[in-house]
Design a protein around this motif. Structure first.
Motif, PDB file in Angstrom:
ATOM      1  N   PRO A   1      67.682 -20.883 -20.325  1.00 12.12           N
ATOM      2  CA  PRO A   1      68.303 -20.308 -21.530  1.00 12.12           C
ATOM      3  C   PRO A   1      69.728 -20.786 -21.794  1.00 12.12           C
ATOM      4  CG  PRO A   1      68.100 -18.655 -19.790  1.00 12.12           C
ATOM      5  CD  PRO A   1      67.371 -19.875 -19.320  1.00 12.12           C
TER       6      PRO A   1
ATOM      7  N   VAL B   1      69.242 -27.060 -27.161  1.00 18.80           N
ATOM      8  CA  VAL B   1      68.303 -28.155 -27.431  1.00 18.80           C
ATOM      9  C   VAL B   1      69.072 -29.482 -27.455  1.00 18.80           C
ATOM     10  CG1 VAL B   1      66.659 -29.111 -29.091  1.00 18.80           C
ATOM     11  CG2 VAL B   1      66.671 -26.653 -28.628  1.00 18.80           C
TER      12      VAL B   1
ATOM     13  N   LYS C   1      60.140 -29.577 -20.949  1.00 19.88           N
ATOM     14  CA  LYS C   1      59.633 -28.204 -20.866  1.00 19.88           C
ATOM     15  C   LYS C   1      60.423 -27.398 -19.839  1.00 19.88           C
ATOM     16  CE  LYS C   1      55.072 -28.176 -20.569  1.00 19.88           C
ATOM     17  NZ  LYS C   1      53.658 -28.569 -20.498  1.00 19.88           N
TER      18      LYS C   1
ATOM     19  N   PRO D   1      60.801 -27.795 -30.225  1.00 15.27           N
ATOM     20  CA  PRO D   1      61.444 -27.320 -28.998  1.00 15.27           C
ATOM     21  C   PRO D   1      61.830 -25.840 -29.067  1.00 15.27           C
ATOM     22  CG  PRO D   1      62.314 -29.470 -29.577  1.00 15.27           C
ATOM     23  CD  PRO D   1      61.452 -29.027 -30.718  1.00 15.27           C
ATOM     24  N   MET D   2      62.319 -25.387 -30.211  1.00 17.95           N
ATOM     25  CA  MET D   2      62.698 -23.978 -30.358  1.00 17.95           C
ATOM     26  C   MET D   2      61.472 -23.066 -30.283  1.00 17.95           C
ATOM     27  SD  MET D   2      65.922 -23.693 -30.307  1.00 17.95           S
ATOM     28  CE  MET D   2      66.111 -21.998 -30.790  1.00 17.95           C
TER      29      MET D   2
ATOM     30  N   LEU E   1      63.947 -26.784 -21.342  1.00 21.45           N
ATOM     31  CA  LEU E   1      63.940 -25.852 -22.477  1.00 21.45           C
ATOM     32  C   LEU E   1      63.776 -24.399 -22.027  1.00 21.45           C
ATOM     33  CD1 LEU E   1      61.869 -27.912 -25.028  1.00 21.45           C
ATOM     34  CD2 LEU E   1      64.256 -27.205 -25.293  1.00 21.45           C
ATOM     35  N   LYS E   2      63.202 -24.192 -20.869  1.00 17.58           N
ATOM     36  CA  LYS E   2      63.045 -22.821 -20.361  1.00 17.58           C
ATOM     37  C   LYS E   2      64.337 -22.284 -19.741  1.00 17.58           C
ATOM     38  CE  LYS E   2      58.912 -21.819 -21.644  1.00 17.58           C
ATOM     39  NZ  LYS E   2      58.651 -20.748 -22.593  1.00 17.58           N
TER      40      LYS E   2
ATOM     41  N   TYR F   1      58.738 -23.734 -28.678  1.00 21.65           N
ATOM     42  CA  TYR F   1      58.326 -23.752 -27.272  1.00 21.65           C
ATOM     43  C   TYR F   1      59.191 -22.809 -26.460  1.00 21.65           C
ATOM     44  CZ  TYR F   1      57.393 -25.128 -22.527  1.00 21.65           C
ATOM     45  OH  TYR F   1      57.065 -25.088 -21.198  1.00 21.65           O
ATOM     46  N   ARG F   2      60.480 -22.854 -26.700  1.00 20.69           N
ATOM     47  CA  ARG F   2      61.424 -22.005 -25.954  1.00 20.69           C
ATOM     48  C   ARG F   2      61.108 -20.517 -26.148  1.00 20.69           C
ATOM     49  NH1 ARG F   2      67.568 -23.462 -26.010  1.00 20.69           N
ATOM     50  NH2 ARG F   2      67.052 -24.233 -23.952  1.00 20.69           N
ATOM     51  N   LYS F   3      60.683 -20.155 -27.358  1.00 22.20           N
ATOM     52  CA  LYS F   3      60.387 -18.746 -27.649  1.00 22.20           C
ATOM     53  C   LYS F   3      59.030 -18.309 -27.113  1.00 22.20           C
ATOM     54  CE  LYS F   3      63.164 -18.801 -31.829  1.00 22.20           C
ATOM     55  NZ  LYS F   3      63.121 -18.868 -33.285  1.00 22.20           N
TER      56      LYS F   3
END
Length: 54
Positions: A17, A21, A11, A48-49, A14-15, A51-53
């Motif tokens: 930028p 991934v 987490k 994961p994508m 993934l934050k 979550y990132r958004k």
């Protein structure tokens, strides 16, 4: 590393930028991006994508 720590670390990574991934999967020692994605979705309920958004 246990799965809870892996999820916490994922987490955080993934934050960031600038990290892809694939790079996150590599850092966490997954064999490939697909395996990491399945692991993450199983434990978080989203990819994961996604979550990132969020």
């Amino acid at each position: 590393m246990d799965r809870r720590r892996l999820i916490v670390e994922a987490k955080i990574l993934l934050k960031a930028p600038q990290a892809t991934v694939q790079q996150v999967a590599d850092v966490l020692h997954f064999s490939d991006q697909s395996t990491f994605g399945k692991f993450f979705k199983k434990h978080m309920g989203i990819s994961p994508m996604e979550y990132r958004k969020s």
